[in-house]
Write a protein that holds these residues in place. Sequence first.
Motif, PDB file in Angstrom:
ATOM      1  N   ASP A 248       0.721  -1.254   0.097  1.00 30.57           N
ATOM      2  CA  ASP A 248      -0.056  -0.113  -0.112  1.00 30.57           C
ATOM      3  C   ASP A 248       0.756   1.386  -0.058  1.00 30.57           C
ATOM      4  O   ASP A 248       0.249   2.439   0.001  1.00 30.57           O
ATOM      5  CB  ASP A 248      -1.005   0.213   1.143  1.00 30.57           C
ATOM      6  N   ASP A 249       2.102   0.993   0.232  1.00 29.01           N
ATOM      7  CA  ASP A 249       2.993   2.504  -0.122  1.00 29.01           C
ATOM      8  C   ASP A 249       3.787   2.363  -1.449  1.00 29.01           C
ATOM      9  O   ASP A 249       4.629   2.849  -1.762  1.00 29.01           O
ATOM     10  CB  ASP A 249       4.186   2.462   0.968  1.00 29.01           C
ATOM     11  N   ALA A 250       3.150   1.584  -2.373  1.00 29.91           N
ATOM     12  CA  ALA A 250       3.552   1.288  -3.816  1.00 29.91           C
ATOM     13  C   ALA A 250       4.992   0.544  -3.783  1.00 29.91           C
ATOM     14  O   ALA A 250       5.370   0.428  -5.113  1.00 29.91           O
ATOM     15  CB  ALA A 250       3.788   2.754  -4.432  1.00 29.91           C
ATOM     16  N   SER A 251       5.539   0.264  -2.723  1.00 34.17           N
ATOM     17  CA  SER A 251       6.638  -0.764  -2.736  1.00 34.17           C
ATOM     18  C   SER A 251       6.319  -2.125  -3.326  1.00 34.17           C
ATOM     19  O   SER A 251       5.286  -2.563  -3.365  1.00 34.17           O
ATOM     20  CB  SER A 251       7.386  -0.669  -1.475  1.00 34.17           C
ATOM     21  N   THR A 252       7.389  -3.005  -3.746  1.00 36.20           N
ATOM     22  CA  THR A 252       6.973  -4.167  -4.177  1.00 36.20           C
ATOM     23  C   THR A 252       7.805  -5.286  -3.439  1.00 36.20           C
ATOM     24  O   THR A 252       8.892  -4.739  -2.945  1.00 36.20           O
ATOM     25  CB  THR A 252       6.930  -4.419  -5.684  1.00 36.20           C
ATOM     26  N   VAL A 253       7.467  -6.624  -3.517  1.00 38.28           N
ATOM     27  CA  VAL A 253       8.233  -7.608  -2.973  1.00 38.28           C
ATOM     28  C   VAL A 253       8.153  -8.721  -4.187  1.00 38.28           C
ATOM     29  O   VAL A 253       6.913  -8.927  -4.521  1.00 38.28           O
ATOM     30  CB  VAL A 253       7.699  -8.083  -1.621  1.00 38.28           C
ATOM     31  N   GLU A 254       9.330  -9.156  -4.309  1.00 39.54           N
ATOM     32  CA  GLU A 254       9.563 -10.252  -5.402  1.00 39.54           C
ATOM     33  C   GLU A 254       9.745 -11.661  -4.787  1.00 39.54           C
ATOM     34  O   GLU A 254      10.470 -11.583  -3.764  1.00 39.54           O
ATOM     35  CB  GLU A 254      10.617 -10.003  -6.244  1.00 39.54           C
ATOM     36  N   ALA A 255       8.938 -12.533  -4.912  1.00 43.31           N
ATOM     37  CA  ALA A 255       9.015 -13.709  -4.494  1.00 43.31           C
ATOM     38  C   ALA A 255       8.803 -14.960  -5.205  1.00 43.31           C
ATOM     39  O   ALA A 255       8.016 -14.862  -6.216  1.00 43.31           O
ATOM     40  CB  ALA A 255       8.216 -13.958  -3.381  1.00 43.31           C
ATOM     41  N   ASP A 256       9.293 -16.198  -5.083  1.00 40.68           N
ATOM     42  CA  ASP A 256       8.978 -17.386  -5.888  1.00 40.68           C
ATOM     43  C   ASP A 256       7.810 -17.904  -5.299  1.00 40.68           C
ATOM     44  O   ASP A 256       7.017 -18.744  -5.696  1.00 40.68           O
ATOM     45  CB  ASP A 256      10.158 -18.331  -5.456  1.00 40.68           C
ATOM     46  N   MET A 257       7.443 -17.596  -3.940  1.00 42.35           N
ATOM     47  CA  MET A 257       6.073 -18.470  -3.407  1.00 42.35           C
ATOM     48  C   MET A 257       5.829 -17.579  -2.235  1.00 42.35           C
ATOM     49  O   MET A 257       6.434 -16.726  -1.592  1.00 42.35           O
ATOM     50  CB  MET A 257       6.695 -19.746  -2.613  1.00 42.35           C
ATOM     51  N   LEU A 258       4.570 -17.532  -2.376  1.00 38.79           N
ATOM     52  CA  LEU A 258       3.666 -16.601  -1.479  1.00 38.79           C
ATOM     53  C   LEU A 258       2.906 -17.551  -0.371  1.00 38.79           C
ATOM     54  O   LEU A 258       2.265 -18.448  -0.701  1.00 38.79           O
ATOM     55  CB  LEU A 258       2.556 -15.670  -1.847  1.00 38.79           C
ATOM     56  N   LEU A 259       3.447 -17.195   1.147  1.00 36.68           N
ATOM     57  CA  LEU A 259       2.527 -18.004   2.161  1.00 36.68           C
ATOM     58  C   LEU A 259       1.694 -16.963   2.867  1.00 36.68           C
ATOM     59  O   LEU A 259       2.010 -16.018   3.461  1.00 36.68           O
ATOM     60  CB  LEU A 259       3.748 -18.360   3.129  1.00 36.68           C
ATOM     61  N   VAL A 260       0.276 -17.348   2.658  1.00 37.33           N
ATOM     62  CA  VAL A 260      -0.717 -16.478   3.520  1.00 37.33           C
ATOM     63  C   VAL A 260      -0.862 -16.889   4.742  1.00 37.33           C
ATOM     64  O   VAL A 260      -1.243 -18.084   5.130  1.00 37.33           O
ATOM     65  CB  VAL A 260      -2.098 -16.740   2.569  1.00 37.33           C
ATOM     66  N   ALA A 261      -0.457 -16.172   5.650  1.00 35.85           N
ATOM     67  CA  ALA A 261      -0.713 -16.794   7.100  1.00 35.85           C
ATOM     68  C   ALA A 261      -1.484 -15.442   7.946  1.00 35.85           C
ATOM     69  O   ALA A 261      -0.843 -14.950   9.019  1.00 35.85           O
ATOM     70  CB  ALA A 261       0.661 -16.931   7.844  1.00 35.85           C
ATOM     71  N   THR A 262      -2.441 -14.927   7.273  1.00 40.20           N
ATOM     72  CA  THR A 262      -3.431 -13.690   8.049  1.00 40.20           C
ATOM     73  C   THR A 262      -4.382 -14.305   8.836  1.00 40.20           C
ATOM     74  O   THR A 262      -5.313 -13.398   9.250  1.00 40.20           O
ATOM     75  CB  THR A 262      -3.871 -12.876   6.944  1.00 40.20           C
ATOM     76  N   GLY A 263      -4.478 -15.386   9.426  1.00 43.98           N
ATOM     77  CA  GLY A 263      -5.500 -15.787  10.310  1.00 43.98           C
ATOM     78  C   GLY A 263      -6.192 -17.039   9.849  1.00 43.98           C
ATOM     79  O   GLY A 263      -5.943 -17.555   8.898  1.00 43.98           O
ATOM     80  N   ARG A 264      -7.110 -17.485  10.714  1.00 45.85           N
ATOM     81  CA  ARG A 264      -8.088 -18.627  10.358  1.00 45.85           C
ATOM     82  C   ARG A 264      -9.726 -18.081  10.545  1.00 45.85           C
ATOM     83  O   ARG A 264     -10.006 -17.292  11.669  1.00 45.85           O
ATOM     84  CB  ARG A 264      -7.863 -19.588  10.941  1.00 45.85           C
ATOM     85  N   VAL A 265     -10.576 -18.587   9.909  1.00 52.20           N
ATOM     86  CA  VAL A 265     -12.174 -18.413  10.093  1.00 52.20           C
ATOM     87  C   VAL A 265     -12.709 -19.677  10.364  1.00 52.20           C
ATOM     88  O   VAL A 265     -12.234 -20.772   9.881  1.00 52.20           O
ATOM     89  CB  VAL A 265     -12.671 -17.840   8.842  1.00 52.20           C
ATOM     90  N   PRO A 266     -13.621 -19.655  11.148  1.00 50.63           N
ATOM     91  CA  PRO A 266     -14.436 -20.903  11.618  1.00 50.63           C
ATOM     92  C   PRO A 266     -15.175 -21.536  10.341  1.00 50.63           C
ATOM     93  O   PRO A 266     -15.755 -20.652   9.415  1.00 50.63           O
ATOM     94  CB  PRO A 266     -15.261 -20.424  12.648  1.00 50.63           C
ATOM     95  N   ASN A 267     -15.452 -22.790  10.342  1.00 52.39           N
ATOM     96  CA  ASN A 267     -16.195 -23.291   9.309  1.00 52.39           C
ATOM     97  C   ASN A 267     -17.637 -23.079   9.246  1.00 52.39           C
ATOM     98  O   ASN A 267     -18.366 -24.247   8.402  1.00 52.39           O
ATOM     99  CB  ASN A 267     -15.665 -24.610   8.902  1.00 52.39           C
ATOM    100  N   SER A 268     -18.283 -22.723  10.106  1.00 48.20           N
ATOM    101  CA  SER A 268     -19.544 -22.440  10.256  1.00 48.20           C
ATOM    102  C   SER A 268     -20.249 -22.068   9.192  1.00 48.20           C
ATOM    103  O   SER A 268     -21.863 -22.483   8.934  1.00 48.20           O
ATOM    104  CB  SER A 268     -20.016 -21.470  11.603  1.00 48.20           C
ATOM    105  N   ASP A 269     -19.971 -21.328   8.229  1.00 49.61           N
ATOM    106  CA  ASP A 269     -20.599 -20.865   7.150  1.00 49.61           C
ATOM    107  C   ASP A 269     -20.943 -22.075   6.114  1.00 49.61           C
ATOM    108  O   ASP A 269     -21.551 -21.677   4.904  1.00 49.61           O
ATOM    109  CB  ASP A 269     -19.780 -19.675   6.355  1.00 49.61           C
TER     110      ASP A 269
END
Length: 455
Positions: A248-269
């Motif tokens: 969001d500051d217009a900077s960038t990150v280069e990566a071979d792989m992205l790991l998303v670890a931003t939390g978990r949600v219940p499966n109630s839905d």
Amino acid sequence: MRQHDLVVIGAGSGNTVIDDSFADLDVAIVEERWFGGTCLNAGCIPSKMLAYTAHVARTVSESGTYDVDAQLLGVRWRAMRDRVFGRLDADREEGRRGRQESDFVTVYEGRARFTGPRELRIDLADGAVDISARQIVIAAGGRPSVPPPVAESGLPYETSDTVMRIDTAPRRLAVLGGGYIAAELAEVFAAAGSSVVIVEKEERLLGPQDETVAERFTELARSRYDLRLGREVTAVGGRPGALRLTLDDASTVEADMLLVATGRVPNSDRLNLDAAGVATHDDDRIVVDAYQRTTVEGVFALGDICTPVPLKHVANREAQVIAHNLRHPDDLIAADHDLVPAAVFTRPQIASVGATEQDCRDRGLDPLVGEARYADIAYGWAMEDTTGFCKVLAERGTGRLLGAHLIGPQAATLIQPLVLAMTLGIDAPTLARSPYWIHPALTEIVEKALLDLDL
């Protein structure tokens, strides 16, 4: 429609509800993915087995600190992965077979959804089946949450559900999130040779931890990883194996792989709870009372789908509570979530129980604070530890322990005397002065922190 006495939805901690005391009932277990749940297959256990390997690798690479000449040639990722999951997958299948061969348990392998208060439709591989039950336990767990910019990009990403089973550790790993999952897996992949970038929207890692612990861990992580704190991902571009994250500051990150670890949600839905009349909180957790009962008579819930403290040892305790209450409806017991200890198995380890210093401020409390450094005790000298510490919080006047926080080697073990004291109502002076504390063991750090309260 087949009628069961009891149906358990989810074979993680839900599977532990059922023991031989239920053999007089017609019981069913519904599992759509894997027996053993997240903990066994993609969570607590494999991540800690990998984290221990990372610890061994770090010990070798830093052996010069102790005047030992050793060289780390590398971590054999695929061999390590196969060792870990070869064992865990076998345990999962043994658990599945045990239930399938049971005389009183029917196993349905598919996704369940409610069609009425105690009625379910289960989508199986070869069709669907409708069942009902006098009592139902919902233990369907949760899943990783994925931010829209990632989900909508159409590009590949990993989560904690998948990343530990990949074939090769990436050369460049971008980790999105700054909580305990991000911290533990960043350490695992860094030890395996990956260059790690962590993108976290808060200004420090492990924000829910006591502020002193979070600040120390962030400081240590900054020396190992490329930290992009106070930043969010607004877009994911590039191509598979060559990703580009725009922040969001217009900077960038280069990566071979992205790991998303931003939390978990219940499966109630995924359960069509409206058809059952089961109420949920604003965050989609199922509403339960102290006895783990939902808003529908005869329906209970446990674990990540309902608990305010989504940890495996909490889910296991809730399973024990439900098992008792199912068998003893006139002698109910309650689940207690007041003093739940937690640990982060990163480097260094982190453990906590009770209130943080910021919690105390928010409550208008002015606690006594006692601290001791690993560098203050003889075994800390042996370990050449210069960063770890133990912090305890106590009520003025009474010495009642309010909270305890450790960062350093074996923190998850060292916290336990403090957990016991707080649970059993042992005050700080009694804990510090009544038992012997072995010298020169690491536990002396707990004793010294307690004595530092100066009660």
